[in-house]
Write a protein that holds these residues in place. Structure first.
Motif, PDB file in Angstrom:
ATOM      1  N   LEU A   1      -2.879   7.485  -0.372  1.00  0.00           N
ATOM      2  CA  LEU A   1      -3.564   6.357  -0.993  1.00  0.00           C
ATOM      3  C   LEU A   1      -4.185   5.520   0.111  1.00  0.00           C
ATOM      4  CD1 LEU A   1      -4.230   4.318  -3.260  1.00  0.00           C
ATOM      5  CD2 LEU A   1      -1.907   3.433  -3.012  1.00  0.00           C
ATOM      6  N   LYS A   2      -5.487   5.339   0.012  1.00  0.00           N
ATOM      7  CA  LYS A   2      -6.201   4.510   0.982  1.00  0.00           C
ATOM      8  C   LYS A   2      -7.009   3.482   0.215  1.00  0.00           C
ATOM      9  CE  LYS A   2      -8.240   6.281   4.665  1.00  0.00           C
ATOM     10  NZ  LYS A   2      -9.251   6.950   5.522  1.00  0.00           N
ATOM     11  N   ILE A   3      -6.802   2.219   0.547  1.00  0.00           N
ATOM     12  CA  ILE A   3      -7.554   1.128  -0.066  1.00  0.00           C
ATOM     13  C   ILE A   3      -8.301   0.411   1.047  1.00  0.00           C
ATOM     14  CG2 ILE A   3      -7.448  -0.985  -1.436  1.00  0.00           C
ATOM     15  CD1 ILE A   3      -4.857   0.075  -2.676  1.00  0.00           C
ATOM     16  N   SER A   4      -9.593   0.215   0.854  1.00  0.00           N
ATOM     17  CA  SER A   4     -10.433  -0.429   1.874  1.00  0.00           C
ATOM     18  C   SER A   4     -11.276  -1.522   1.231  1.00  0.00           C
ATOM     19  CB  SER A   4     -11.384   0.596   2.510  1.00  0.00           C
ATOM     20  OG  SER A   4     -10.691   1.707   3.008  1.00  0.00           O
ATOM     21  N   TRP A   5     -11.525  -2.555   2.015  1.00  0.00           N
ATOM     22  CA  TRP A   5     -12.439  -3.629   1.638  1.00  0.00           C
ATOM     23  C   TRP A   5     -13.779  -3.296   2.268  1.00  0.00           C
ATOM     24  CZ3 TRP A   5     -12.893  -7.720  -1.465  1.00  0.00           C
ATOM     25  CH2 TRP A   5     -13.837  -8.701  -1.160  1.00  0.00           C
ATOM     26  N   CYS A   6     -14.834  -3.186   1.498  1.00  0.00           N
ATOM     27  CA  CYS A   6     -16.135  -2.774   2.016  1.00  0.00           C
ATOM     28  C   CYS A   6     -17.193  -3.837   1.749  1.00  0.00           C
ATOM     29  CB  CYS A   6     -16.575  -1.466   1.364  1.00  0.00           C
ATOM     30  SG  CYS A   6     -15.401  -0.120   1.624  1.00  0.00           S
ATOM     31  N   THR A   7     -17.961  -4.141   2.777  1.00  0.00           N
ATOM     32  CA  THR A   7     -19.059  -5.100   2.632  1.00  0.00           C
ATOM     33  C   THR A   7     -20.297  -4.552   3.330  1.00  0.00           C
ATOM     34  OG1 THR A   7     -18.335  -6.285   4.602  1.00  0.00           O
ATOM     35  CG2 THR A   7     -17.608  -7.138   2.485  1.00  0.00           C
TER      36      THR A   7
ATOM     37  N   ARG B   1     -12.720  -0.061  -2.110  1.00  0.00           N
ATOM     38  CA  ARG B   1     -12.752   1.399  -2.191  1.00  0.00           C
ATOM     39  C   ARG B   1     -11.316   1.892  -2.297  1.00  0.00           C
ATOM     40  NH1 ARG B   1     -16.383   5.563  -0.634  1.00  0.00           N
ATOM     41  NH2 ARG B   1     -15.266   7.485  -0.182  1.00  0.00           N
ATOM     42  N   PHE B   2     -11.047   2.612  -3.362  1.00  0.00           N
ATOM     43  CA  PHE B   2      -9.720   3.137  -3.654  1.00  0.00           C
ATOM     44  C   PHE B   2      -9.824   4.656  -3.613  1.00  0.00           C
ATOM     45  CE2 PHE B   2      -6.769   4.898  -6.673  1.00  0.00           C
ATOM     46  CZ  PHE B   2      -5.592   4.218  -6.420  1.00  0.00           C
TER      47      PHE B   2
ATOM     48  N   LEU C   1      -7.171  -1.597   4.147  1.00  0.00           N
ATOM     49  CA  LEU C   1      -6.086  -2.478   3.746  1.00  0.00           C
ATOM     50  C   LEU C   1      -4.771  -1.734   3.599  1.00  0.00           C
ATOM     51  CD1 LEU C   1      -8.016  -4.406   0.944  1.00  0.00           C
ATOM     52  CD2 LEU C   1      -7.732  -5.077   3.341  1.00  0.00           C
ATOM     53  N   LEU C   2      -4.851  -0.459   3.250  1.00  0.00           N
ATOM     54  CA  LEU C   2      -3.654   0.342   3.011  1.00  0.00           C
ATOM     55  C   LEU C   2      -3.993   1.803   3.247  1.00  0.00           C
ATOM     56  CD1 LEU C   2      -0.719   0.314   1.713  1.00  0.00           C
ATOM     57  CD2 LEU C   2      -1.879   0.945  -0.398  1.00  0.00           C
TER      58      LEU C   2
END
Length: 156
Positions: A150-156, A136-137, A16-17
């Motif tokens: 800074l890395k932001i991820s959506w995890c499923t 995940r931050f 996401l970022l």
């Protein structure tokens, strides 16, 4: 063939970022994230000691609950609850559990992961309790240690 088989069991990750931020920008990201908090979707925080995990959580909680809120790291207490909009936000720090992962079950973290808002530092110590869906931050220092990636991820 084995790699393809294993990949079916690994979580998918949508970034996401991914950007370089200074401390002030890190705090701004936390403030903006408040509106995205959801029960049952924990935020798992990763990064070395001192990189800014607690700073991010503190900024988020102060935005949600008031700038005068005193937010300290739960390194020794392990878990600190906060009430926000009739919900519970748990600030959890698993650093001390690196050598005692069996204690996780006695803390009841599994229930909190599914029914509350959880902000978990040192989430790599969750072991078998990893949730199916989470944010995940990740924070890491740049080579000059003045900024952070800074890395932001959506995890499923």
């Amino acid at each position: 063939m084995l790699l393809l088989y294993l990949e079916t069991f690994l979580p998918s990750k949508q970034i996401l970022l991914n950007e370089v931020v200074n401390e002030q920008e890190l705090k701004q990201h936390a403030a903006q994230y408040v509106s995205l908090l959801q029960n049952g979707i924990p935020v798992l925080l990763y990064g070395e000691i001192g990189v800014g995990k607690t700073t991010w959580v503190r900024s988020l909680l102060q935005t949600a609950l008031g700038k005068d809120l005193r937010v300290s790291s739960p390194t020794f207490s392990l878990m600190i609850p906060y009430t926000w909009n009739d919900q519970t936000i748990w600030h959890i720090d698993l650093y001390r559990l690196e050598k005692n992962p069996d204690r996780l079950k006695s803390l009841g973290i599994e229930d909190y992961l599914h029914h509350n808002i959880c902000l978990i530092e040192w989430a790599d110590y969750l072991g078998y309790l990893y949730p199916e869906t989470y944010v995940r931050f990740e924070l890491q220092y740049t080579s000059a240690h003045q900024n952070r990636i800074l890395k932001i991820s959506w995890c499923t």
